[in-house]
Design a protein around this motif. Structure first.
Motif, PDB file in Angstrom:
ATOM      1  N   LYS A  68       0.831  -1.055  -0.099  1.00 10.26           N
ATOM      2  CA  LYS A  68       0.259   0.060  -0.049  1.00 10.26           C
ATOM      3  C   LYS A  68       1.090   1.757  -0.357  1.00 10.26           C
ATOM      4  N   LEU A  69       1.905   1.264   0.640  1.00  7.95           N
ATOM      5  CA  LEU A  69       3.200   2.055   1.023  1.00  7.95           C
ATOM      6  C   LEU A  69       3.447   2.838  -0.116  1.00  7.95           C
ATOM      7  N   GLU A  70       3.440   1.597  -0.970  1.00  5.70           N
ATOM      8  CA  GLU A  70       4.666   1.816  -2.671  1.00  5.70           C
ATOM      9  C   GLU A  70       4.186   1.958  -3.480  1.00  5.70           C
ATOM     10  N   ILE A  71       2.045   1.979  -3.959  1.00  5.88           N
ATOM     11  CA  ILE A  71       1.130   2.742  -4.766  1.00  5.88           C
ATOM     12  C   ILE A  71       1.489   3.491  -4.310  1.00  5.88           C
ATOM     13  N   LEU A  72       0.417   4.340  -2.622  1.00  4.98           N
ATOM     14  CA  LEU A  72       0.544   5.645  -2.387  1.00  4.98           C
ATOM     15  C   LEU A  72       1.931   6.192  -3.016  1.00  4.98           C
ATOM     16  N   PHE A  73       3.030   5.847  -3.413  1.00  4.88           N
ATOM     17  CA  PHE A  73       4.815   6.650  -2.906  1.00  4.88           C
ATOM     18  C   PHE A  73       4.861   6.682  -4.410  1.00  4.88           C
ATOM     19  N   GLY A  74       3.446   6.279  -5.487  1.00  5.61           N
ATOM     20  CA  GLY A  74       4.075   5.732  -6.753  1.00  5.61           C
ATOM     21  C   GLY A  74       5.426   4.391  -7.105  1.00  5.61           C
ATOM     22  N   LEU A  75       6.068   3.853  -6.274  1.00  9.43           N
ATOM     23  CA  LEU A  75       7.202   2.522  -6.649  1.00  9.43           C
ATOM     24  C   LEU A  75       6.923   1.202  -7.048  1.00  9.43           C
ATOM     25  N   GLU A  76       7.550   0.356  -7.719  1.00 10.93           N
ATOM     26  CA  GLU A  76       7.073  -0.676  -8.298  1.00 10.93           C
ATOM     27  C   GLU A  76       7.616  -1.445  -6.920  1.00 10.93           C
ATOM     28  N   SER A  77       6.350  -2.770  -7.341  1.00  5.02           N
ATOM     29  CA  SER A  77       6.654  -3.697  -6.469  1.00  5.02           C
ATOM     30  C   SER A  77       7.940  -4.194  -5.642  1.00  5.02           C
ATOM     31  N   GLY A  78       8.273  -3.977  -4.336  1.00  3.68           N
ATOM     32  CA  GLY A  78       9.844  -3.780  -3.780  1.00  3.68           C
ATOM     33  C   GLY A  78      10.272  -2.540  -3.859  1.00  3.68           C
ATOM     34  N   GLY A  79       9.760  -1.394  -4.355  1.00  2.74           N
ATOM     35  CA  GLY A  79      10.288  -0.486  -4.274  1.00  2.74           C
ATOM     36  C   GLY A  79      10.976   0.351  -3.758  1.00  2.74           C
ATOM     37  N   LEU A  80      10.350  -0.408  -2.697  1.00  3.61           N
ATOM     38  CA  LEU A  80      10.545   0.336  -0.859  1.00  3.61           C
ATOM     39  C   LEU A  80      11.731   0.415   0.199  1.00  3.61           C
ATOM     40  N   GLU A  81      11.759  -1.650  -0.917  1.00  2.00           N
ATOM     41  CA  GLU A  81      13.002  -1.702   0.013  1.00  2.00           C
ATOM     42  C   GLU A  81      14.477  -0.843  -0.179  1.00  2.00           C
ATOM     43  N   THR A  82      15.496  -0.748   0.990  1.00  2.00           N
ATOM     44  CA  THR A  82      16.779  -0.406   0.713  1.00  2.00           C
ATOM     45  C   THR A  82      17.493  -0.657  -0.002  1.00  2.00           C
ATOM     46  N   LYS A  83      17.233  -2.452   0.725  1.00  2.00           N
ATOM     47  CA  LYS A  83      18.418  -2.943   0.332  1.00  2.00           C
ATOM     48  C   LYS A  83      17.388  -4.534  -0.158  1.00  2.00           C
ATOM     49  N   LYS A  84      17.147  -4.920  -1.469  1.00  2.00           N
ATOM     50  CA  LYS A  84      16.796  -5.701  -2.463  1.00  2.00           C
ATOM     51  C   LYS A  84      16.973  -7.351  -1.477  1.00  2.00           C
ATOM     52  N   THR A  85      15.582  -7.746  -2.067  1.00  2.00           N
ATOM     53  CA  THR A  85      15.999  -9.877  -0.815  1.00  2.00           C
ATOM     54  C   THR A  85      16.222 -10.292  -1.800  1.00  2.00           C
ATOM     55  N   LYS A  86      16.692 -11.645  -1.546  1.00  2.00           N
ATOM     56  CA  LYS A  86      17.302 -12.588  -2.519  1.00  2.00           C
ATOM     57  C   LYS A  86      16.950 -13.591  -2.066  1.00  2.00           C
ATOM     58  N   GLY A  87      16.880 -14.263  -3.115  1.00  2.00           N
ATOM     59  CA  GLY A  87      16.732 -15.583  -2.906  1.00  2.00           C
ATOM     60  C   GLY A  87      16.860 -17.032  -3.926  1.00  2.00           C
ATOM     61  N   LYS A  88      16.950 -17.832  -4.191  1.00  2.00           N
ATOM     62  CA  LYS A  88      16.837 -19.270  -4.345  1.00  2.00           C
ATOM     63  C   LYS A  88      15.789 -19.225  -4.846  1.00  2.00           C
ATOM     64  N   HIS A  89      15.674 -19.727  -6.368  1.00  2.00           N
ATOM     65  CA  HIS A  89      14.806 -19.937  -7.341  1.00  2.00           C
ATOM     66  C   HIS A  89      14.054 -21.216  -7.079  1.00  2.00           C
ATOM     67  N   TYR A  90      12.888 -22.039  -6.538  1.00  2.00           N
ATOM     68  CA  TYR A  90      12.783 -23.835  -5.877  1.00  2.00           C
ATOM     69  C   TYR A  90      13.489 -24.755  -6.545  1.00  2.00           C
ATOM     70  N   LEU A  91      13.466 -24.595  -8.105  1.00  2.00           N
ATOM     71  CA  LEU A  91      13.755 -25.444  -9.189  1.00  2.00           C
ATOM     72  C   LEU A  91      15.611 -25.507  -8.791  1.00  2.00           C
ATOM     73  N   GLU A  92      16.382 -23.955  -8.198  1.00  2.00           N
ATOM     74  CA  GLU A  92      17.653 -24.847  -7.488  1.00  2.00           C
ATOM     75  C   GLU A  92      17.891 -25.380  -6.531  1.00  2.00           C
ATOM     76  N   ILE A  93      17.570 -24.939  -5.836  1.00  2.00           N
ATOM     77  CA  ILE A  93      16.941 -26.153  -4.045  1.00  2.00           C
ATOM     78  C   ILE A  93      16.843 -27.531  -4.340  1.00  2.00           C
ATOM     79  N   VAL A  94      15.805 -27.648  -5.456  1.00  2.00           N
ATOM     80  CA  VAL A  94      15.680 -29.076  -5.725  1.00  2.00           C
ATOM     81  C   VAL A  94      16.879 -29.590  -6.858  1.00  2.00           C
ATOM     82  N   GLU A  95      17.424 -28.776  -7.030  1.00  2.00           N
ATOM     83  CA  GLU A  95      18.905 -29.714  -8.325  1.00  2.00           C
ATOM     84  C   GLU A  95      20.206 -29.914  -6.993  1.00  2.00           C
TER      85      GLU A  95
END
Length: 101
Positions: A68-95
């Protein structure tokens, strides 16, 4: 305790809330500040607490409120974060799991 709170003021923040607020015109700032509790369904103090979350804190803003805050301030999804969240795709974990077996 008070000294710790003062030091926290200068630590990098997890979210760009203050930056977004500072980009508002003064007249917009007053209007938006009054509207935010109704928009996010929380009190102004809670909003200020969200604004002050430091990058290394375990506390987070609930996803729906952050969105809601991202929409309010005209940011893309994830745009409110100062440090991007990283993670593995599930296929990487399965492999990786298959390679260990």
């Amino acid at each position: 305790m008070e000294e710790n709170a003062q030091n926290k003021e200068f630590l990098p923040k997890k979210y760009k809330i203050q930056e977004c607020i500072e980009n508002l015109k003064r007249s917009e700032y007053k209007i938006i500040l009054k509207a935010i509790p109704g928009i996010i369904g929380k009190g102004l103090t809670t909003f200020y607490n969200y604004r002050d979350i430091c990058i290394n804190d375990k506390e987070d803003i609930p996803f729906k409120i952050a969105r809601k805050l991202e929409i309010l301030f005209g940011l893309e999804s994830g745009g409110l974060e100062t440090k991007k969240t990283k993670g593995k795709h599930y296929l990487e974990i399965v492999e990786e799991h298959r390679k260990r077996q």
